[in-house]
Scaffold this motif. Structure first.
Motif, PDB file in Angstrom:
ATOM      1  N   ALA A  18      -1.547   2.744   2.792  1.00 22.38           N
ATOM      2  CA  ALA A  18      -2.843   3.294   2.429  1.00 22.38           C
ATOM      3  C   ALA A  18      -2.910   4.702   3.011  1.00 22.38           C
ATOM      4  O   ALA A  18      -2.412   4.951   4.119  1.00 22.38           O
ATOM      5  CB  ALA A  18      -3.963   2.438   3.002  1.00 22.38           C
ATOM      6  N   SER A  32      -6.279   3.574  -1.686  1.00 22.47           N
ATOM      7  CA  SER A  32      -5.616   2.336  -1.301  1.00 22.47           C
ATOM      8  C   SER A  32      -4.211   2.269  -1.878  1.00 22.47           C
ATOM      9  O   SER A  32      -3.804   3.115  -2.690  1.00 22.47           O
ATOM     10  CB  SER A  32      -6.434   1.142  -1.788  1.00 22.47           C
ATOM     11  N   ARG A  33      -3.499   1.252  -1.516  1.00 15.83           N
ATOM     12  CA  ARG A  33      -2.162   1.038  -2.073  1.00 15.83           C
ATOM     13  C   ARG A  33      -2.236   0.813  -3.577  1.00 15.83           C
ATOM     14  O   ARG A  33      -1.314   1.168  -4.315  1.00 15.83           O
ATOM     15  CB  ARG A  33      -1.497  -0.147  -1.386  1.00 15.83           C
ATOM     16  N   SER A  34      -3.351   0.254  -4.043  1.00 18.37           N
ATOM     17  CA  SER A  34      -3.518  -0.028  -5.468  1.00 18.37           C
ATOM     18  C   SER A  34      -3.988   1.189  -6.261  1.00 18.37           C
ATOM     19  O   SER A  34      -3.986   1.153  -7.487  1.00 18.37           O
ATOM     20  CB  SER A  34      -4.533  -1.158  -5.650  1.00 18.37           C
ATOM     21  N   THR A  66     -10.050   4.506  -4.798  1.00 17.65           N
ATOM     22  CA  THR A  66     -10.391   5.666  -3.975  1.00 17.65           C
ATOM     23  C   THR A  66     -11.844   5.628  -3.501  1.00 17.65           C
ATOM     24  O   THR A  66     -12.686   4.919  -4.066  1.00 17.65           O
ATOM     25  CB  THR A  66     -10.175   6.979  -4.751  1.00 17.65           C
ATOM     26  N   VAL A  76      -1.956  -3.005   5.980  1.00 19.01           N
ATOM     27  CA  VAL A  76      -3.245  -3.095   5.306  1.00 19.01           C
ATOM     28  C   VAL A  76      -3.058  -3.778   3.960  1.00 19.01           C
ATOM     29  O   VAL A  76      -2.000  -3.677   3.339  1.00 19.01           O
ATOM     30  CB  VAL A  76      -3.850  -1.681   5.131  1.00 19.01           C
ATOM     31  N   TYR A  82      -3.541  -4.706  -0.080  1.00 23.16           N
ATOM     32  CA  TYR A  82      -3.242  -3.890  -1.256  1.00 23.16           C
ATOM     33  C   TYR A  82      -4.461  -3.115  -1.756  1.00 23.16           C
ATOM     34  O   TYR A  82      -4.352  -1.982  -2.222  1.00 23.16           O
ATOM     35  CB  TYR A  82      -2.709  -4.794  -2.355  1.00 23.16           C
ATOM     36  N   TYR A  83      -5.645  -3.698  -1.634  1.00 22.41           N
ATOM     37  CA  TYR A  83      -6.833  -3.057  -2.205  1.00 22.41           C
ATOM     38  C   TYR A  83      -7.719  -2.372  -1.161  1.00 22.41           C
ATOM     39  O   TYR A  83      -8.758  -1.814  -1.504  1.00 22.41           O
ATOM     40  CB  TYR A  83      -7.655  -4.093  -2.962  1.00 22.41           C
ATOM     41  N   TYR A  84      -7.290  -2.370   0.086  1.00 18.31           N
ATOM     42  CA  TYR A  84      -8.140  -1.835   1.148  1.00 18.31           C
ATOM     43  C   TYR A  84      -8.208  -0.309   1.093  1.00 18.31           C
ATOM     44  O   TYR A  84      -7.188   0.359   0.989  1.00 18.31           O
ATOM     45  CB  TYR A  84      -7.616  -2.264   2.509  1.00 18.31           C
ATOM     46  N   ILE A  85      -9.410   0.221   1.228  1.00 17.67           N
ATOM     47  CA  ILE A  85      -9.641   1.661   1.336  1.00 17.67           C
ATOM     48  C   ILE A  85     -10.153   1.904   2.756  1.00 17.67           C
ATOM     49  O   ILE A  85     -11.194   1.385   3.133  1.00 17.67           O
ATOM     50  CB  ILE A  85     -10.672   2.147   0.300  1.00 17.67           C
TER      51      ILE A  85
END
Length: 126
Positions: free
Chosen positions: A33, A52-54, A57, A101, A103-106
């Motif tokens: 991330a 995030s990794r995905s 933003t 972290v 995958y979807y964490y911002i």
């Protein structure tokens, strides 16, 4: 361990645009991330934008509608596109990354990031 190198800062006039780049090496880019922070003289470091990794933003309220963060997985680089710059945007801008972290964490807090670049100066004249 990832290394981060920022570039693209400079001196511009109010209303101008700049694009900052943060090149990552030494790690698997998709595992991280990423975020941008800034620090003006005499002030604390503050959150600007994160991805995030995905690819999700978020931006700070002070830059919403003006700044955009995005990542290019092919180039292992995260960018901060800054439009309609204001004198109050003047600061040293830092790129940050962390791997532990979801995958979807911002991530919006500086304490959540493990790796930092050296910073690039952005100066906006009025």
């Amino acid at each position: 361990q990832v290394q981060l190198v920022e570039s693209g800062g400079g001196l511009v006039q109010a209303g101008d645009s700049l694009r900052l780049s943060c090149a990552a090496s030494g790690g698997t880019f998709s595992d991280y991330a990423m975020g941008w922070f800034r620090q003006a003289p005499g002030k604390e470091r503050e959150f600007v934008a994160a991805v995030s990794r995905s690819g999700g933003t978020d931006n700070a309220d002070s830059v919403k509608g003006r700044f955009t963060i995005f990542r290019d997985k092919a180039k292992n680089t995260v960018y901060l596109q800054m439009n309609s710059l204001k004198p109050e945007d003047t600061a040293v801008y830092y790129c940050a990354a962390t791997a532990t972290v979801g995958y979807y964490y911002i991530l919006r807090a500086s304490r959540e990031y493990a790796y930092w670049g050296q910073g690039t100066q952005v100066t906006v004249s009025s």
